[in-house]
Design an enzyme around this catalytic site. Structure first.
Site, short mmCIF file in Angstrom:
data_model
loop_
_atom_site.label_atom_id
_atom_site.label_comp_id
_atom_site.label_asym_id
_atom_site.label_seq_id
_atom_site.Cartn_x
_atom_site.Cartn_y
_atom_site.Cartn_z
N GLY A 1 0.81 -1.21 0.00
CA GLY A 1 0.00 0.00 0.00
C GLY A 1 0.84 1.27 0.00
N LEU B 1 0.38 3.74 -2.10
CA LEU B 1 0.72 3.57 -3.51
C LEU B 1 1.25 4.85 -4.15
CD1 LEU B 1 -2.33 1.38 -4.58
CD2 LEU B 1 -0.08 0.64 -3.78
N HIS C 1 4.16 1.76 -8.10
CA HIS C 1 3.16 0.68 -7.99
C HIS C 1 2.21 0.70 -9.20
CE1 HIS C 1 3.94 1.63 -3.58
NE2 HIS C 1 4.23 0.34 -3.64
N GLN D 1 14.92 -8.67 -3.58
CA GLN D 1 13.60 -9.30 -3.36
C GLN D 1 13.13 -10.03 -4.62
OE1 GLN D 1 10.18 -7.43 -1.22
NE2 GLN D 1 9.47 -6.90 -3.26
N VAL E 1 10.92 3.07 -11.20
CA VAL E 1 10.34 4.37 -11.57
C VAL E 1 10.95 5.42 -10.65
CG1 VAL E 1 8.21 5.69 -11.81
CG2 VAL E 1 8.22 3.23 -12.31
N1 LIG Z 1 10.04 3.09 -7.69
C1 LIG Z 1 9.57 1.91 -8.00
N2 LIG Z 1 9.64 1.46 -9.27
C2 LIG Z 1 9.17 0.21 -9.60
N3 LIG Z 1 8.60 -0.62 -8.72
C3 LIG Z 1 8.50 -0.22 -7.45
C4 LIG Z 1 8.97 1.06 -7.02
N4 LIG Z 1 8.73 1.17 -5.69
C5 LIG Z 1 8.15 0.03 -5.30
N5 LIG Z 1 8.01 -0.81 -6.35
C6 LIG Z 1 7.49 -2.17 -6.32
O1 LIG Z 1 6.17 -2.19 -5.85
C7 LIG Z 1 5.94 -3.41 -5.15
C8 LIG Z 1 5.40 -3.09 -3.80
O2 LIG Z 1 6.39 -2.42 -3.06
P1 LIG Z 1 6.13 -1.69 -1.68
O3 LIG Z 1 4.67 -1.67 -1.41
O4 LIG Z 1 7.05 -2.19 -0.65
O5 LIG Z 1 6.51 -0.19 -2.05
P2 LIG Z 1 7.80 0.62 -1.81
O6 LIG Z 1 7.56 1.98 -2.30
O7 LIG Z 1 8.95 -0.19 -2.31
O8 LIG Z 1 7.85 0.72 -0.27
P3 LIG Z 1 9.08 0.71 0.68
O9 LIG Z 1 9.27 2.13 1.00
O10 LIG Z 1 8.51 -0.14 1.76
O11 LIG Z 1 10.25 0.07 0.03
C9 LIG Z 1 7.29 -4.14 -5.07
O12 LIG Z 1 7.33 -5.10 -6.12
C10 LIG Z 1 8.26 -3.02 -5.31
O13 LIG Z 1 9.49 -3.46 -5.86
C1 LIG Z 2 6.43 -8.16 -2.05
C2 LIG Z 2 5.80 -7.54 -0.80
C3 LIG Z 2 4.40 -7.04 -1.13
C4 LIG Z 2 5.67 -8.65 0.25
O1 LIG Z 2 5.11 -8.15 1.42
C5 LIG Z 2 6.69 -6.41 -0.24
O2 LIG Z 2 7.91 -6.89 0.18
C6 LIG Z 2 6.81 -5.26 -1.16
O3 LIG Z 2 5.85 -4.48 -1.19
O4 LIG Z 2 7.83 -5.11 -1.85
N1 BAL Z 3 9.65 -2.90 -0.66
C1 BAL Z 3 10.24 -3.84 0.26
C2 BAL Z 3 9.43 -4.03 1.48
C3 BAL Z 3 10.15 -3.72 2.74
O1 BAL Z 3 11.04 -2.87 2.75
O2 BAL Z 3 9.83 -4.32 3.77
#
Ligand SMILES: Nc1ncnc2c1ncn2[C@@H]1O[C@H](COP(=O)(O)OP(=O)(O)OP(=O)(O)O)[C@@H](O)[C@H]1O
Ligand SMILES: CC(C)(CO)[C@@H](O)C(=O)[O-]
Ligand code: BAL
EC number: 6.3.2.1
Length: 291
Positions: A31, A33, A37, A153, A180
């Site tokens: 979430g 988002l 995402h 991951q 992104v």
């Molecule tokens: N900047 C980005 N570009 C492409 N994919 C992304 C990006 N940020 C997150 N994702 C992808 O979105 C999915 C959900 O990620 P998550 O909800 O943890 O978001 P996040 O922004 O990475 O949060 P966090 O701050 O926890 O790392 C994962 O597969 C993650 O790799």
């Molecule tokens: C893949 C995932 C949804 C598992 O909780 C998390 O690690 C994330 O958002 O990257």
């Molecule tokens: N996007 C990876 C999730 C985490 O940092 O736990």
């Protein structure tokens, strides 16, 4: 868009798609988002008749002193964004649904989980692998999309999917989407919102310093001294500590200590303003290097 938080309702929704012969893509998220995402969602939509997105802040992938409680939760806002993207199904279970009383199983992916975030966040990838395996079993998608921002991951999930025969034909159906970035180059992340305006501005130095280091390595410089300069540049930019800033084999995530002979990745995790940010970029072997 249907929003469901019970497993029986999820199964009914998925069964209705399947009864029509429709294909289904899954985008797992925690979430809060952002455009990263939504890029995954758009890619899934372009590949399948139906798209499911999961939102679950998975407690088992957070360490005891990490930001589980502070992690942003905004289901109504996220739901509106997904609806606008034409998502068909939002799976938003609570922790008791995912981990009922007596829950006792964990998945550990050896090797690829060991270094980098696996070393600085002990148990993190067991939590990720377990919850992603559960999400695959719950939704049974034809494929799933993940961001390259979380490169290790992605490698862990590909290894697990291949090893446990999870999403046929296995690793090919784990779709990786390029990171992104904001207009100043910082990788989008839900955690960027923790930063003060000054730290947010300073954080953009990270991808720039990484690009400079990569250019030097690809031009044939010894990685050791280049990485030492990269560490210093990250600290000079205002980051207070570095978990790692290192090279690894792009697939196995084995650390590379000397020259780059095969496609590699520069991976960084560093803290600024109390927030741990990660980033990674591809590194090609220098021209003329024997692979
Ligand atoms: N900047 C980005 N570009 C492409 N994919 C992304 C990006 N940020 C997150 N994702 C992808 O979105 C999915 C959900 O990620 P998550 O909800 O943890 O978001 P996040 O922004 O990475 O949060 P966090 O701050 O926890 O790392 C994962 O597969 C993650 O790799
Ligand atoms: C893949 C995932 C949804 C598992 O909780 C998390 O690690 C994330 O958002 O990257
Ligand atoms: N996007 C990876 C999730 C985490 O940092 O736990």
């Amino acid at each position: 868009m249907q929003t469901v938080n019970r497993l029986d309702l999820l199964r009914n929704s998925v069964a209705a798609f399947r009864a029509n012969g429709e294909t289904l893509g899954l985008v797992p998220t925690m979430g809060a988002l952002h455009e990263g995402h939504l890029t995954l969602v758009r890619e899934a939509k372009s590949r399948a008749d139906r798209v499911a997105v999961s939102i679950f802040v998975n407690p088992t992938q957070f360490g005891p002193n990490e930001d589980l409680d502070a992690y942003p939760r905004q289901l109504a806002e996220d739901s509106a964004l997904l609806q606008a993207e034409g998502v068909d199904l939002l799976w938003a279970p609570d922790a008791a649904t995912m981990y009922p009383v007596g829950y006792a199983t964990s998945i550990s992916v050896a090797g690829v989980s060991d270094n980098f975030c696996g070393a600085s966040r002990p148990g993190h990838f067991d939590g990720v692998a377990t919850v992603v395996c559960k999400l695959f079993n719950q939704v049974r998608p034809d494929f799933a999309c993940f961001g390259e921002k979380d490169w290790q991951q992605l490698a862990v999930i590909r290894r697990m999917a291949r090893d446990l025969d999870l999403v046929a034909p296995y690793a090919d159906q784990i779709i990786g989407i390029a990171t992104v970035r904001e207009s100043d180059g910082l990788a989008m992340s839900s955690r960027n919102r923790y930063l003060s305006p000054a730290s947010r501005k300073a954080a953009a130095a990270l991808p720039h310093a990484m690009r400079e280091a990569i250019t030097e390595i690809e031009n044939g410089a010894e990685p050791g001294p280049v990485l030492a300069l990269l560490h210093q540049a990250i600290l000079d930019a205002g980051f207070t500590s570095i978990d790692y800033a290192a090279l690894a084999d792009a697939d196995t995530l084995e650390p590379i200590d000397s020259r780059v002979y095969a496609p590699a990745r520069l991976l960084v995790a560093a803290r600024i303003d109390g927030t741990r940010l990660i980033d990674n970029m591809p590194v090609c072997p220098p021209a003329g290097t024997n692979g």
